[in-house]
Design a protein around this motif. Sequence first.
Motif, PDB file in Angstrom:
ATOM      1  N   HIS A 805       0.841  -1.197   0.000  1.00 12.02           N
ATOM      2  CA  HIS A 805       0.000   0.000   0.000  1.00 12.02           C
ATOM      3  C   HIS A 805       0.877   1.249   0.000  1.00 12.02           C
ATOM      4  CE1 HIS A 805      -2.901   3.030   1.315  1.00 12.02           C
ATOM      5  NE2 HIS A 805      -3.872   2.156   1.069  1.00 12.02           N
ATOM      6  N   ILE A 806       0.555   2.203  -0.842  1.00  5.09           N
ATOM      7  CA  ILE A 806       1.294   3.471  -0.842  1.00  5.09           C
ATOM      8  C   ILE A 806       0.442   4.471  -0.081  1.00  5.09           C
ATOM      9  CG2 ILE A 806       2.543   5.146  -2.247  1.00  5.09           C
ATOM     10  CD1 ILE A 806       2.552   3.150  -4.534  1.00  5.09           C
ATOM     11  N   THR A 826       5.974  -5.762   4.473  1.00  7.17           N
ATOM     12  CA  THR A 826       5.505  -5.779   3.082  1.00  7.17           C
ATOM     13  C   THR A 826       4.858  -4.467   2.673  1.00  7.17           C
ATOM     14  OG1 THR A 826       3.383  -6.673   3.810  1.00  7.17           O
ATOM     15  CG2 THR A 826       5.062  -8.243   3.117  1.00  7.17           C
ATOM     16  N   ALA A 827       4.853  -3.484   3.586  1.00 14.39           N
ATOM     17  CA  ALA A 827       4.039  -2.300   3.344  1.00 14.39           C
ATOM     18  C   ALA A 827       4.606  -1.417   2.249  1.00 14.39           C
ATOM     19  CB  ALA A 827       3.878  -1.497   4.621  1.00 14.39           C
ATOM     20  N   GLY A 828       5.878  -1.097   2.339  1.00 17.82           N
ATOM     21  CA  GLY A 828       6.368  -0.216   1.305  1.00 17.82           C
ATOM     22  C   GLY A 828       7.785   0.256   1.524  1.00 17.82           C
ATOM     23  N   THR A 830      11.522   0.906   1.062  1.00 17.10           N
ATOM     24  CA  THR A 830      12.190   0.864  -0.235  1.00 17.10           C
ATOM     25  C   THR A 830      13.243  -0.226  -0.330  1.00 17.10           C
ATOM     26  OG1 THR A 830      13.692   2.575   0.576  1.00 17.10           O
ATOM     27  CG2 THR A 830      11.800   3.286  -0.723  1.00 17.10           C
ATOM     28  N   ASP A 831      13.669  -0.733   0.803  1.00 19.40           N
ATOM     29  CA  ASP A 831      14.671  -1.792   0.739  1.00 19.40           C
ATOM     30  C   ASP A 831      14.529  -2.781   1.889  1.00 19.40           C
ATOM     31  OD1 ASP A 831      18.292  -2.023   0.807  1.00 19.40           O
ATOM     32  OD2 ASP A 831      16.786  -3.308  -0.153  1.00 19.40           O
ATOM     33  N   PRO A 832      13.366  -3.383   2.087  1.00 18.66           N
ATOM     34  CA  PRO A 832      13.273  -4.406   3.118  1.00 18.66           C
ATOM     35  C   PRO A 832      14.027  -5.643   2.671  1.00 18.66           C
ATOM     36  CG  PRO A 832      11.253  -4.307   1.865  1.00 18.66           C
ATOM     37  CD  PRO A 832      12.099  -3.188   1.367  1.00 18.66           C
ATOM     38  N   SER A 833      14.248  -6.538   3.572  1.00 21.85           N
ATOM     39  CA  SER A 833      15.109  -7.687   3.276  1.00 21.85           C
ATOM     40  C   SER A 833      14.515  -8.630   2.248  1.00 21.85           C
ATOM     41  CB  SER A 833      15.408  -8.458   4.570  1.00 21.85           C
ATOM     42  OG  SER A 833      14.181  -8.881   5.160  1.00 21.85           O
ATOM     43  N   SER A 834      13.204  -8.701   2.190  1.00 26.87           N
ATOM     44  CA  SER A 834      12.583  -9.730   1.347  1.00 26.87           C
ATOM     45  C   SER A 834      11.787  -9.175   0.174  1.00 26.87           C
ATOM     46  CB  SER A 834      11.648 -10.603   2.196  1.00 26.87           C
ATOM     47  OG  SER A 834      12.350 -11.186   3.260  1.00 26.87           O
ATOM     48  N   TYR A 835      11.670  -7.848   0.039  1.00 30.03           N
ATOM     49  CA  TYR A 835      10.782  -7.280  -0.968  1.00 30.03           C
ATOM     50  C   TYR A 835      11.516  -6.217  -1.761  1.00 30.03           C
ATOM     51  CZ  TYR A 835       7.550  -9.495   2.232  1.00 30.03           C
ATOM     52  OH  TYR A 835       6.925 -10.401   3.043  1.00 30.03           O
ATOM     53  N   SER A 836      11.059  -5.937  -2.946  1.00 31.55           N
ATOM     54  CA  SER A 836      11.667  -4.884  -3.761  1.00 31.55           C
ATOM     55  C   SER A 836      10.563  -4.145  -4.508  1.00 31.55           C
ATOM     56  CB  SER A 836      12.663  -5.472  -4.764  1.00 31.55           C
ATOM     57  OG  SER A 836      11.993  -6.339  -5.669  1.00 31.55           O
ATOM     58  N   GLY A 837      10.880  -2.963  -4.972  1.00 36.23           N
ATOM     59  CA  GLY A 837       9.942  -2.193  -5.776  1.00 36.23           C
ATOM     60  C   GLY A 837       8.798  -1.609  -5.004  1.00 36.23           C
ATOM     61  N   LEU A 838       8.905  -1.513  -3.704  1.00 33.03           N
ATOM     62  CA  LEU A 838       7.813  -0.979  -2.889  1.00 33.03           C
ATOM     63  C   LEU A 838       8.109   0.468  -2.519  1.00 33.03           C
ATOM     64  CD1 LEU A 838       7.120  -4.003  -0.504  1.00 33.03           C
ATOM     65  CD2 LEU A 838       6.175  -3.514  -2.782  1.00 33.03           C
ATOM     66  N   THR A 839       7.034   1.226  -2.317  1.00 32.27           N
ATOM     67  CA  THR A 839       7.155   2.644  -1.979  1.00 32.27           C
ATOM     68  C   THR A 839       6.410   2.918  -0.690  1.00 32.27           C
ATOM     69  OG1 THR A 839       7.234   3.218  -4.327  1.00 32.27           O
ATOM     70  CG2 THR A 839       6.714   4.996  -2.782  1.00 32.27           C
ATOM     71  N   ASP A 840       7.053   3.655   0.194  1.00 35.00           N
ATOM     72  CA  ASP A 840       6.423   3.961   1.473  1.00 35.00           C
ATOM     73  C   ASP A 840       5.263   4.936   1.312  1.00 35.00           C
ATOM     74  OD1 ASP A 840       7.864   2.486   3.384  1.00 35.00           O
ATOM     75  OD2 ASP A 840       9.547   3.881   3.229  1.00 35.00           O
ATOM     76  N   PRO A 841       4.221   4.845   2.165  1.00 36.18           N
ATOM     77  CA  PRO A 841       3.223   5.904   2.282  1.00 36.18           C
ATOM     78  C   PRO A 841       3.889   7.228   2.690  1.00 36.18           C
ATOM     79  CG  PRO A 841       2.505   3.923   3.410  1.00 36.18           C
ATOM     80  CD  PRO A 841       3.950   3.717   3.057  1.00 36.18           C
ATOM     81  N   THR A 842       3.202   8.327   2.422  1.00 35.53           N
ATOM     82  CA  THR A 842       3.701   9.666   2.720  1.00 35.53           C
ATOM     83  C   THR A 842       2.741  10.369   3.657  1.00 35.53           C
ATOM     84  OG1 THR A 842       4.677   9.780   0.514  1.00 35.53           O
ATOM     85  CG2 THR A 842       4.415  11.855   1.710  1.00 35.53           C
ATOM     86  N   PHE A 843       3.288  11.068   4.646  1.00 37.58           N
ATOM     87  CA  PHE A 843       2.493  11.855   5.584  1.00 37.58           C
ATOM     88  C   PHE A 843       2.982  13.298   5.548  1.00 37.58           C
ATOM     89  CE2 PHE A 843       2.399   7.504   7.045  1.00 37.58           C
ATOM     90  CZ  PHE A 843       1.077   7.305   7.413  1.00 37.58           C
ATOM     91  N   ASN A 844       2.039  14.237   5.411  1.00 33.69           N
ATOM     92  CA  ASN A 844       2.374  15.660   5.449  1.00 33.69           C
ATOM     93  C   ASN A 844       1.391  16.389   6.348  1.00 33.69           C
ATOM     94  OD1 ASN A 844       2.975  14.819   2.280  1.00 33.69           O
ATOM     95  ND2 ASN A 844       4.586  16.064   3.202  1.00 33.69           N
ATOM     96  N   SER A 845       1.944  17.133   7.291  1.00 30.71           N
ATOM     97  CA  SER A 845       1.132  17.966   8.189  1.00 30.71           C
ATOM     98  C   SER A 845       0.102  17.135   8.941  1.00 30.71           C
ATOM     99  CB  SER A 845       0.450  19.109   7.418  1.00 30.71           C
ATOM    100  OG  SER A 845       1.411  19.940   6.808  1.00 30.71           O
ATOM    101  N   VAL A 846       0.610  16.087   9.604  1.00 30.44           N
ATOM    102  CA  VAL A 846      -0.250  15.231  10.424  1.00 30.44           C
ATOM    103  C   VAL A 846       0.211  15.321  11.869  1.00 30.44           C
ATOM    104  CG1 VAL A 846      -1.099  12.895  10.835  1.00 30.44           C
ATOM    105  CG2 VAL A 846      -0.655  13.671   8.485  1.00 30.44           C
ATOM    106  N   LEU A 847      -0.731  15.569  12.776  1.00 27.92           N
ATOM    107  CA  LEU A 847      -0.458  15.583  14.208  1.00 27.92           C
ATOM    108  C   LEU A 847      -0.752  14.181  14.736  1.00 27.92           C
ATOM    109  CD1 LEU A 847      -1.620  18.285  16.758  1.00 27.92           C
ATOM    110  CD2 LEU A 847      -1.770  15.857  17.284  1.00 27.92           C
TER     111      LEU A 847
END
Length: 937
Positions: A805-806, A826-828, A830-847
């Motif tokens: 999930h992005i 498995t979430a995202g 960018t370089d976990p040990s077992s997965y590739s090609g994943l992108t992390d979710p992004t948070f902006n201006s969250v308390l």
Amino acid sequence: MRVFKHFQKTLLAGVGVLALAACTQGENIESPGATNPGTPPGGGNNGGGNNGGGNGNTAECPTGFTTGTSVGGLTVCNISGSILGDLTLPYVSGVAYQLNGRVDVGIDVGADGATPGGSAGTLTIEPGVTVFGASGADYLVVNRGSRLVADGTQDAPIIFTSENDIERRAVDASDTGGSNISEWGGVVVLGQAPISRCQTAATPGTDQCTNVVEGVTSPEASYGGSDANDDSGVIRYAQIRFAGFAINQQGNELNGLTLAGVGDGTTIENVQVHNNSDDGIEMFGGTANLKYIVLTGNDDDSLDTDNGWTGNVQYLAIKQRDDGGDNGFEMSSTLDGADNPVVPQTNPTIANFTVVGGRSNAFRINTGHIGRFLNGVVAYDTNCFRWQDSAGDTDPSSYSGLTDPTFNSVLFDCAVLTDASPDVPAAVDSVNADANNVVGASSLTSMMFPGPNEQGVTAFDLTTLPGSFFEDTDYIGAFSPMESETNNWAAGWTFALFPAPSCPTGTTRTGEIDGKNVCAVAGVQTEDLTLTRGNYYELEGRVDIGVDVGADGTAPNGDVAVLTIEPGAVIFGNSGADYLVVNRGSQIFSNGTRQNPVIFTSQADLEDTQADPENAISEWGGIVVLGDAPISRCQTAATPGTNQCTNVVEGVTNPEASYGGSDATDSSGSIRFTQIKHAGFAINQQGNELNGLTMAGVGSGTTIEYVQVHNNSDDGIEMFGGTANLKNIVLTGNDDDSLDTDNGWTGNLQYLIITQRATGGDNAFEMSSTLDVADNPVTPQTNPTIANFTVVGARSNAFRINTGHIGRFLNGVVAYDSSCLRWEDTAGDTDPSSYSGLTDPTFNSVLFDCVSLTNASPDTPAAVDSVNADANNSTNVSNSLINVFINGPNEAAATAFDLTTLGDPFFEDTDYIGAVKDANDRWWADWSCGLEASTPC
């Protein structure tokens, strides 16, 4: 089929008693005072009312009145001739007053009050009195200088009607007379106000300019003068029913109510004219103002204006009969011999009107009529306009000095805008002159109440008009969005305005709950179905709208249907087996409004039999909407996002239901201002449950706004792929995840309130995508953009982010008594040990205000990195939310992300974080439940 028997609180229709009294002409009778106990004879009860009376009636006529032959079990008291001086018709239970022939109030005193032989009179009619005629020769004329004071009340309107009507309703109190017309004469009021059409050569608007009124002969009756403030009395809370008659020739008929030369010192309010054989109300010059007017079933024009009338009208409801009626408005003025307009021109201002019909034209505008028409709704099955070339075009070929009528904030829904009238261009120009006029579909309910289309029209600001007559309104049409069939300005004193609720075609009546019809909906609906307001609708088992047409619309046996639900309609189920499925290719239009949301709930909720309402869940199934937008999880080997990639939705079995395709702009309809309460059910096994609202493969052409899911036993809303966008969403008390996203959903969401119950709930968000067998992400990845959200809870995690999930999360407030984040490896990252090609979710201006930022999830470092990536995210500031979800000072101090940089017109620009800016921001109020004490669920 379940049949409902004797549900609690069945409403009983009371039978009112007709009360009337009559007097012999010429006698001055002192009224003994009103004795009406409050039940209106023949009025009341939301356009129903009862004219009771029966055998054994012992009522007696008041002193001075002669007794006639009983009618409908009522004592009849006679009135005839001329009423000189003061006469009162007292209310006496069981009494009705009969007009015997033409009855005159006073003798014409002339325009200046000095006509020899003239004599003023005043007829006072008490609340609750009924006055009737037996034929067209029986009518009432109030002459110049005299007054009619017919001042009823909402609970006890004054009834002018026919002998036949009384007799019909004595047999059946619910008899509305059908298409009956012309059963007696009518009411004529004559005044001394200015007119423009003179009987003989004279200057219009002066005492020398008078005329004789149509419909009155032997002798004729005159009107007109120079007194703009003429006071001809009061007509308030009064009905005029089944009247109208050609006294001597066609075209010289009595109207229901004729106001000729009547001035603005006269009060005309809360008046209905029903089933008149000529016009409902006709204005012959004068300056009279009218407010709260109902014109129903009239056989010629509903409102006819002529001879220089310059008054105002506000709140006007016009409804034609199916088998009768001419124009909604017929509007004329006076031209001189050279075709120049005569002053005063007919030039009323009419605001907040609704015209419903299908006969001739909504407006027939003739001969120099001006007029201003504001905040109106025209729902007409023929022409909106017939516009004569003499009407008002500024430079027609044969006329000069004319001015067109003006229209502001009017919705025109007609078969055609204009007929082949001589001056079509002027009509079109007048409509196009204001951008707030709309030519498009209406969405009226019960023919009168504004739906979403009417509420989408910007209302004209009536405070800009001169004078103090007009009340300020922020809506178009005769009735406000806050009114309903049982709670509106016409309720209690009108007759047959709103049809009694009945089960619509495609449903079956099975009983009542609280006096309302229960209409069962069952099986597969292959015809369009409309659920009208005023009934309860039971889902009997699984109800399908349409038959799946497949991803490309060509599935064998596929069949498309449309479900339309009016504002205020209530739909319920009795068990988890009762649920709604809108199949691919079909549509749902749940057309709630802020004041009258659509409600889906349980039978136990309606019957108030829930043992624990605050925690009631799983009492019926839910709503499933299936579309053909792209998804990433295919049931069989196929390329994701294509027509070959489809899947079957969870929670639906026997048969399964499919979703997915390639149409990103798929439209499955609209769900607006809708509550979904106490639903959710495991159909066959744990993990295959119905959510409150399931949207699977639903596209961006679908509108999802102002939707609440409350106390669902599974997820509040679950998105299975698709591109649908959501706005103004409330998720309260749901027992699993509040918002669950999966299978490649790529839509947007703005303004989201999530609150959990103290005794239930899992994650606020559970967010997944699809990985292939090599653990690579499958496109489309689940990648929504969610802005202006507030999450309040304590169960599991605020965010559980899984499997590729992005997502982008902007301007949020998370106040959580558990972990903010559970972040799978498995979430995202960018370089976990077992997965590739994943992108992390992004948070902006969250308390983030949680017990801990993350739980012991496998990829805690990636979660921390994503939060730390924006300095405007905060993890060390306590929330200061007010009343659970409204921003306080700490939220107000946060730096908001600039949503305009997204470049997506879906997002409104905001300068704050969270779903609700402050206490003045009440987008969630009125239509939702449980967010404040005044609106419990």
